[in-house]
Design a protein around this motif. Structure first.
Motif, PDB file in Angstrom:
ATOM      1  N   GLU A 199      23.757  32.656  13.911  1.00 36.79           N
ATOM      2  CA  GLU A 199      24.113  31.267  14.186  1.00 36.79           C
ATOM      3  C   GLU A 199      25.599  31.140  14.512  1.00 36.79           C
ATOM      4  O   GLU A 199      25.987  30.405  15.434  1.00 36.79           O
ATOM      5  CB  GLU A 199      23.761  30.387  12.985  1.00 36.79           C
ATOM      6  N   ILE A 200      26.453  31.855  13.770  1.00 40.72           N
ATOM      7  CA  ILE A 200      27.887  31.822  14.048  1.00 40.72           C
ATOM      8  C   ILE A 200      28.154  32.316  15.468  1.00 40.72           C
ATOM      9  O   ILE A 200      28.935  31.720  16.219  1.00 40.72           O
ATOM     10  CB  ILE A 200      28.657  32.679  13.026  1.00 40.72           C
ATOM     11  N   PHE A 201      27.497  33.396  15.844  1.00 40.90           N
ATOM     12  CA  PHE A 201      27.648  33.964  17.186  1.00 40.90           C
ATOM     13  C   PHE A 201      27.282  32.934  18.252  1.00 40.90           C
ATOM     14  O   PHE A 201      28.018  32.725  19.224  1.00 40.90           O
ATOM     15  CB  PHE A 201      26.753  35.207  17.288  1.00 40.90           C
ATOM     16  N   ILE A 202      26.161  32.258  18.070  1.00 41.35           N
ATOM     17  CA  ILE A 202      25.686  31.280  19.062  1.00 41.35           C
ATOM     18  C   ILE A 202      26.670  30.126  19.199  1.00 41.35           C
ATOM     19  O   ILE A 202      27.057  29.743  20.307  1.00 41.35           O
ATOM     20  CB  ILE A 202      24.291  30.761  18.683  1.00 41.35           C
ATOM     21  N   TYR A 203      27.119  29.577  18.064  1.00 41.50           N
ATOM     22  CA  TYR A 203      27.970  28.396  18.140  1.00 41.50           C
ATOM     23  C   TYR A 203      29.409  28.728  18.548  1.00 41.50           C
ATOM     24  O   TYR A 203      30.073  27.923  19.195  1.00 41.50           O
ATOM     25  CB  TYR A 203      27.932  27.647  16.806  1.00 41.50           C
ATOM     26  N   GLU A 204      29.894  29.925  18.220  1.00 41.05           N
ATOM     27  CA  GLU A 204      31.222  30.314  18.670  1.00 41.05           C
ATOM     28  C   GLU A 204      31.250  30.499  20.182  1.00 41.05           C
ATOM     29  O   GLU A 204      32.281  30.319  20.823  1.00 41.05           O
ATOM     30  CB  GLU A 204      31.679  31.609  17.986  1.00 41.05           C
ATOM     31  N   LEU A 205      30.103  30.861  20.769  1.00 37.13           N
ATOM     32  CA  LEU A 205      30.021  31.042  22.211  1.00 37.13           C
ATOM     33  C   LEU A 205      29.595  29.759  22.917  1.00 37.13           C
ATOM     34  O   LEU A 205      29.232  29.789  24.091  1.00 37.13           O
ATOM     35  CB  LEU A 205      29.057  32.176  22.556  1.00 37.13           C
ATOM     36  N   GLY A 206      29.603  28.635  22.200  1.00 41.51           N
ATOM     37  CA  GLY A 206      29.330  27.361  22.845  1.00 41.51           C
ATOM     38  C   GLY A 206      27.941  26.817  22.620  1.00 41.51           C
ATOM     39  O   GLY A 206      27.574  25.787  23.190  1.00 41.51           O
ATOM     40  N   GLY A 207      27.150  27.502  21.787  1.00 43.12           N
ATOM     41  CA  GLY A 207      25.817  26.993  21.480  1.00 43.12           C
ATOM     42  C   GLY A 207      24.837  27.203  22.627  1.00 43.12           C
ATOM     43  O   GLY A 207      25.103  27.901  23.600  1.00 43.12           O
ATOM     44  N   ILE A 208      23.698  26.562  22.529  1.00 47.20           N
ATOM     45  CA  ILE A 208      22.650  26.661  23.540  1.00 47.20           C
ATOM     46  C   ILE A 208      22.969  25.700  24.669  1.00 47.20           C
ATOM     47  O   ILE A 208      23.328  24.553  24.441  1.00 47.20           O
ATOM     48  CB  ILE A 208      21.273  26.333  22.912  1.00 47.20           C
ATOM     49  N   SER A 209      22.855  26.162  25.894  1.00 43.68           N
ATOM     50  CA  SER A 209      23.223  25.335  27.035  1.00 43.68           C
ATOM     51  C   SER A 209      22.295  24.136  27.161  1.00 43.68           C
ATOM     52  O   SER A 209      21.135  24.159  26.733  1.00 43.68           O
ATOM     53  CB  SER A 209      23.166  26.160  28.332  1.00 43.68           C
ATOM     54  N   ASP A 210      22.808  23.069  27.782  1.00 44.22           N
ATOM     55  CA  ASP A 210      22.001  21.870  27.991  1.00 44.22           C
ATOM     56  C   ASP A 210      20.779  22.169  28.853  1.00 44.22           C
ATOM     57  O   ASP A 210      19.717  21.584  28.650  1.00 44.22           O
ATOM     58  CB  ASP A 210      22.839  20.774  28.672  1.00 44.22           C
ATOM     59  N   GLU A 211      20.946  23.095  29.809  1.00 44.90           N
ATOM     60  CA  GLU A 211      19.822  23.432  30.692  1.00 44.90           C
ATOM     61  C   GLU A 211      18.664  24.010  29.890  1.00 44.90           C
ATOM     62  O   GLU A 211      17.497  23.655  30.089  1.00 44.90           O
ATOM     63  CB  GLU A 211      20.269  24.443  31.760  1.00 44.90           C
ATOM     64  N   VAL A 212      18.983  24.917  28.957  1.00 44.34           N
ATOM     65  CA  VAL A 212      17.933  25.531  28.134  1.00 44.34           C
ATOM     66  C   VAL A 212      17.379  24.510  27.152  1.00 44.34           C
ATOM     67  O   VAL A 212      16.163  24.414  26.925  1.00 44.34           O
ATOM     68  CB  VAL A 212      18.484  26.759  27.395  1.00 44.34           C
ATOM     69  N   ARG A 213      18.287  23.719  26.525  1.00 36.63           N
ATOM     70  CA  ARG A 213      17.869  22.747  25.521  1.00 36.63           C
ATOM     71  C   ARG A 213      16.906  21.720  26.110  1.00 36.63           C
ATOM     72  O   ARG A 213      15.982  21.249  25.448  1.00 36.63           O
ATOM     73  CB  ARG A 213      19.103  22.051  24.927  1.00 36.63           C
ATOM     74  N   ASN A 214      17.122  21.342  27.368  1.00 36.46           N
ATOM     75  CA  ASN A 214      16.316  20.304  27.981  1.00 36.46           C
ATOM     76  C   ASN A 214      15.114  20.848  28.752  1.00 36.46           C
ATOM     77  O   ASN A 214      14.320  20.090  29.321  1.00 36.46           O
ATOM     78  CB  ASN A 214      17.172  19.479  28.955  1.00 36.46           C
ATOM     79  N   MET A 215      14.971  22.172  28.764  1.00 33.73           N
ATOM     80  CA  MET A 215      13.886  22.776  29.521  1.00 33.73           C
ATOM     81  C   MET A 215      12.550  22.534  28.828  1.00 33.73           C
ATOM     82  O   MET A 215      12.409  22.678  27.617  1.00 33.73           O
ATOM     83  CB  MET A 215      14.112  24.277  29.674  1.00 33.73           C
ATOM     84  N   VAL A 216      11.544  22.172  29.583  1.00 29.72           N
ATOM     85  CA  VAL A 216      10.196  21.981  29.055  1.00 29.72           C
ATOM     86  C   VAL A 216       9.386  23.208  29.420  1.00 29.72           C
ATOM     87  O   VAL A 216       9.198  23.516  30.602  1.00 29.72           O
ATOM     88  CB  VAL A 216       9.540  20.709  29.642  1.00 29.72           C
TER      89      VAL A 216
END
Length: 296
Positions: A278-295
């Motif tokens: 989790e630290i790795f993901i959030y230090e690198l900016g988290g999950i992109s909006d494109e992936v987060r909004n993908m259906v």
């Protein structure tokens, strides 16, 4: 101690390493993590002396690694892709390694045979990927290196062998003060074995800290806000909602975070530690909006 200072490595116009610096303390287990293409394998090749940086230097205990056989004899390296001469078997390789490494321990080589249980006379080209990786560990440990550099070290090993290999490595660190630099995408496994972590991104060191300090400087808050709303003055890296439940990932000391959250008088809140992943993901900016909004 391994010290890299201002290292630049280019492939044509592309900078794989861009002024990178790192410090691997003696006797530590250092986890090197980063997304694909961050420069981890290039850095390892520079540390082992396979590549020469265009700028900067890499030293072991103050001695430059490049074209220094005395320093290289103190290191052992297990790459992600194992290479052996096609006709070689373990008996051949044991003699070969013993000729290069003054500290090669034949007695340890014999004691490790029941652990790996690999046929000595069979050409390694007939081994599976997992068997070849076991052979590489058997040889590397018998070299008694001061520094062991590993790139995706347990990829291809079954769960039982993964555990045995890590026990051997950590035992070597505890008994002999061996320094281990390990690059892996398996962050859950690194979290169990590393005491220091460096996160690479785009050829640069994003951050470099002890694992305990890294985990103590970031936390996840789950809360149901009260009339005062969300707490103020927090360094928020990520925010999400599910109904009334607000989840915040914030940077800071747990005691300071707890005080600020409590001051907002939420209906409910809990402070949770983050995993290395989790630290790795959030230090690198988290999950992109494109992936987060993908259906899907």
């Amino acid at each position: 101690m391994i010290q890299a200072t201002g290292v630049v490595k280019q492939y044509g116009s592309f900078r794989a390493l861009d002024g990178l610096s790192l410090t691997v303390p003696k006797g530590s287990v250092y986890g090197l993590v980063g997304p694909n293409g961050a420069g981890k394998s290039t850095l390892i090749r520079c540390i082992t002396g396979a590549f020469r940086p265009e700028q900067g230097e890499i030293t072991l205990e103050g001695e430059n690694v490049w074209e220094n056989p005395r320093v290289k004899a103190r290191m052992a390296h297990i790459p992600d892709e194992i290479f052996f001469y096609p006709q070689s078997n373990l008996t051949d390789l044991q003699r070969f390694y013993a000729g290069f490494y003054p500290g090669f321990d034949k007695e340890l080589w014999g004691r490790l045979e029941p652990v790996f249980q690999l046929p000595r006379k069979t050409p390694l080209r007939r081994f599976s990927k997992g068997m070849q990786k076991q052979a590489a560990f058997w040889l590397a440990l018998a070299c008694r290196p001061e520094v062991l550099i590993l790139d995706e070290p347990v990829d291809g090993l079954d769960p039982m062998m993964r555990r045995q290999v890590w026990q051997l490595l950590l035992g070597d660190v505890a008994q002999n003060g061996t320094t281990v630099l390990v690059s892996s995408h398996n962050l859950r496994e690194l979290e169990d074995v590393c005491d220091r972590v460096g996160i690479l991104d785009k050829g640069r060191m994003l951050l470099e800290r002890s694992l305990s300090d890294l985990q103590e400087n970031m936390a996840k808050i789950q809360m149901v806000p009260g009339e005062n709303g969300a707490p103020q003055g927090l360094d928020v890296l990520h925010e999400s909602r599910s109904g009334r439940l607000l989840t915040l990932v914030v940077r800071g000391r747990p005691e300071e975070i707890r005080e600020r959250v409590a001051a907002a008088q939420p209906v409910y809140f809990d402070l949770l530690p983050l995993s290395l992943e989790e630290i790795f993901i959030y230090e690198l900016g988290g999950i992109s909006d494109e992936v987060r909004n993908m259906v899907l």
